[in-house]
Design an enzyme around this catalytic site. Structure first.
Site, short mmCIF file in Angstrom:
data_model
loop_
_atom_site.label_atom_id
_atom_site.label_comp_id
_atom_site.label_asym_id
_atom_site.label_seq_id
_atom_site.Cartn_x
_atom_site.Cartn_y
_atom_site.Cartn_z
N ARG A 37 63.31 78.53 8.93
CA ARG A 37 62.11 78.39 8.58
C ARG A 37 61.28 79.92 8.74
O ARG A 37 61.35 80.43 9.86
CB ARG A 37 61.41 77.29 9.11
CG ARG A 37 61.88 76.01 8.69
CD ARG A 37 61.16 74.84 9.57
NE ARG A 37 61.81 73.55 8.92
CZ ARG A 37 61.28 72.39 8.98
NH1 ARG A 37 59.95 72.26 9.40
NH2 ARG A 37 61.88 71.24 8.67
N HIS A 94 60.45 83.99 12.52
CA HIS A 94 61.35 82.82 11.82
C HIS A 94 62.22 82.61 12.62
O HIS A 94 62.77 83.27 13.68
CB HIS A 94 61.97 83.56 10.41
CG HIS A 94 63.11 84.64 10.90
ND1 HIS A 94 64.34 84.34 11.20
CD2 HIS A 94 63.03 86.18 11.04
CE1 HIS A 94 65.06 85.26 11.44
NE2 HIS A 94 64.18 86.44 11.50
N CYS A 95 62.94 81.37 12.26
CA CYS A 95 63.84 80.59 13.14
C CYS A 95 65.04 80.64 12.29
O CYS A 95 65.26 81.73 11.12
CB CYS A 95 63.57 79.15 13.49
SG CYS A 95 63.30 78.06 12.12
N ALA A 96 66.21 79.74 12.38
CA ALA A 96 67.63 79.94 11.50
C ALA A 96 67.22 79.48 9.95
O ALA A 96 67.76 80.07 9.00
CB ALA A 96 68.31 79.01 11.96
#
Length: 677
Positions: free
Chosen positions: A32, A28-30
């Site tokens: 998504r 995951h990113c910030a």
């Protein structure tokens, strides 16, 4: 209640993506969730987008798929990973252990026995990392008190209280041979307690008493003129036995266990399995204790002293070269686990010479390593990279307070190859200062951290050298960045994407009255088929834009416009999801999912809002042609910045086509890109 709902959402997301069997990996990113799938055709995208808590779903190239969650992405990620059906997911992720293994694999040579030898050394010491660190911090505490004249740390007539404190750290170093023997035996798949027992026999009071010439008249002791050490020989069973103090020795247990393994496994082949428990340890001890006392012990002492004296000679005759070599080789030894032999030599030096001269120059490597991590942390904070900020913060704390380089090394440095050359310059600077000023020594084995600075002598020289190494590496990383242009572009794209997602999330929960009034505020825009010029000027391809991030196309298909007028309007109808305080960039998302970024000038974020008169706020809906900002183009150029305005479709990879029109002069409203959803 919220946790239960989120748990249910996690299960539905997995189901709509084709079930756990269709998911290869998840990160995951910030904002998504990033899935890699076996077969993306199994995904029901509309059903995913309809799940409560999901802001959108974005197919990617290949079998990658993103689910937009917003600020709660970490919690949702944890919920998915904790589902019973997702057990085992993540085995394909690159962990710090994977990085470590890969680094060691690259260092492996053609001779398997060489690799096995160094693994034997490494695995014999690595489990002792915690107690060695604990002991070194006790020493550091005592040294600080010594520096402030609270207690004479080196005095022979200390009080019972401080003798007890000494026992706390001496327990580790005195009984280190037994600990090493245990680990080494375990590494070679033999009973580790047999290895510990053999080594322990040479450290008993009974063995030590053999050097008492008043008690044993046939024991002869002599003093070495070169080292000033006493050597005693006792007659045992009519044979001469050289007596040594084995406390703190490491070469002896390493050699002994290697021989013990041959004896132990040979005995296992001789005795039946049902009596091995009794007779294999018995005969192993009967054989190995005398062999170690008569032969291996003196040989190990001789070997350790010989290597230590050789390095001491180099340190005495070429101190500058020695002080430079040590910090420069450590960054390559640690990933391969080859630094433990040098650590062993440090212990031998302290045991035989009373001081060590390797740890001082080694401090330059450690603090150059920590300085590079500090540089990464600075960039991560500046660029709002939350994941790297957390990684670098933890690694820097472990380094500065504990002297542990592994979190920095495996968590950051080996992942970004640009760091090593910059870190090595820091190593060189620190080592050079140490060598030119006569070297640094210490009378204790200590992990090089901020807390152990008082252990080193002269302390001011050591402090200056490690500070120089730290600052040099940090500044070089900050100036030149730790990422390649491609990695930097990807990082920027992820950040812009996250800002857009979070803005959409905030807008979706805001009250209707909170948004600024707009003519189009209550209507849904027509399907997007084109992106129009937001500003008057000459259109050029992205490849001609003087910015590697945009020119590479990493942020999406688009164009550059060399402006002739400072009025900037909206190129599409939609929601303003990015409006920074600097006023230099605007992100707009249309109702049908086209994401457009208007970026005015190159590096104009540094103007901090000067030359930009912003007319809109984030969260407002805009129509094509609505004013976004009035720009003082002359002011931008006078400040030394390129005024080229870039317009990109940041999610162009998810659309059927984005076709730019370049080489023409335009005014606001002229088509510059044709879009097919």
């Amino acid at each position: 209640m919220g946790s239960t709902t989120q748990q249910g959402t996690a299960e539905v997301i997995v189901a709509k993506l084709g079930g756990p069997g269709n998911i290869v990996s998840l990160t995951h990113c910030a904002t998504r969730l990033r899935f890699v799938l076996n077969d993306s055709s199994q995904v029901d995208q509309k059903a995913v987008e309809a799940i409560p808590g999901v802001m959108g779903a974005v197919p990617q190239s290949g079998d990658r798929f993103q689910v937009v969650i917003g600020g709660a992405v970490q919690s949702m990620f944890n919920q998915i990973m904790n589902l019973p059906e997702m057990a085992g997911l993540g085995k394909n992720q690159t962990s710090d252990a994977d990085v470590k293994a890969a680094a060691r694999a690259k260092g492996r040579g053609k001779a398997a026995w060489v690799d096995s030898f160094f693994e034997y050394l490494s695995d014999s010491f690595r489990p002792l990392l915690g107690v060695l660190l604990g002991a070194s911090l006790i020493i550091a505490f005592a040294s600080v008190l010594d520096a402030f004249n609270v207690i004479d740390f080196r005095a022979a007539d200390k009080s019972a209280s401080w003798i007890f404190v000494d026992a706390m750290w001496r327990s580790v170093f005195y009984f280190l041979p037994i600990m090493v023997a245990y680990n080494a035996a375990k590494k070679l798949n033999i009973d580790p307690w047999v290895g510990a027992a053999v080594m322990g026999a040479l450290m008993t009071p009974e063995f030590s008493s053999l050097s008492d010439v008043s008690k044993f008249t046939d024991t002869v002791c002599t003093t070495s003129s070169s080292l000033g050490t006493e050597s005693c020989v006792a007659q045992v069973f009519g044979l001469p036995m050289q007596l040594n103090g084995y406390g703190g020795q490491v070469f002896v247990p390493l050699i002994m266990v290697a021989v013990l393994a041959l004896v132990y496994k040979g005995l296992q082949r001789i005795f039946p399995a049902n009596i091995q428990m009794v007779f294999v340890p018995f005969f192993s001890m009967i054989i190995m204790i005398p062999v170690t006392a008569f032969l291996i012990g003196p040989t190990g002492i001789w070997l350790g002293n010989g290597v230590g004296n050789g390095l001491s000679w180099m340190n005495g005759h070429a101190p500058i070269l020695f002080a430079i070599i040590i910090p420069l080789v450590y960054p390559f030894l640690v990933p391969l686990g080859l630094h433990w032999p040098l650590n062993a030599l440090m212990l031998v030096n302290i045991q035989t010479l009373g001081y060590d001269f390797i740890q001082g120059p080694m401090g330059a490597w450690n603090f150059a390593c920590f300085g590079a991590t500090a540089g990464v942390l600075f960039i991560a904070i500046r660029d709002k990279e939350s994941e790297m900020r957390e990684t670098a913060t933890g690694a820097l704390a472990a380094g500065l307070l504990g002297g542990i380089s592994e979190p920095s090394l495996y968590g950051i440095h080996l992942r970004f190859k640009r760091i090593y050359p910059r870190m090595l310059v820091g190593c060189l600077v620190g080592g050079l200062i140490t060598g030119l000023s006569g070297g640094v020594t210490t009378g204790a084995f200590a992990f090089t951290s901020l807390l152990t600075i008082p252990v080193f002598s002269p302390m001011p020289l050591y402090a200056i050298s490690i500070a120089a190494a730290f600052v040099t590496a940090m500044v070089l990383v900050i100036i030149s960045d730790y990422r390649t242009p491609e990695q930097k572009a990807e990082s920027l794209a992820n950040r812009l994407q996250a800002e857009s997602d979070l803005a959409l999330e905030a807008a979706s929960v805001a009250a209707p009255s909170a948004a600024a009034p707009s003519v189009a505020s209550t209507t849904v825009s027509a399907p997007t088929t084109a992106v129009v010029a937001p500003i008057a000027g000459h259109v050029v391809p992205l490849s001609e834009v003087e910015d590697k991030v945009f020119a590479s196309g990493t942020l999406g298909e688009g164009v550059g416009i060399r402006p002739t007028d400072g009025r900037v309007t909206s190129p599409v109808a939609g929601l303003l999801v990015t409006v920074p305080t600097s006023g230099h960039a605007y992100g707009i998302k249309t109702d049908d999912g086209v994401e457009v970024l208007v970026h005015i000038g190159i590096d104009t974020v540094r103007l901090e809002g000067r030359c930009f008169e912003v007319a809109v706020k984030k969260g407002r809906r805009v129509a094509v042609g609505d004013l976004l900002v009035d720009v003082d183009l002359d002011g931008i150029r006078e400040a030394g910045y390129d005024s080229t305005t870039v317009v990109v479709v940041t999610n162009s990879k998810t659309l059927s086509s984005v076709v730019p029109t370049t080489g023409v002069d335009v005014v606001p409203g002229d088509t510059i890109m044709d879009v097919a959803l």
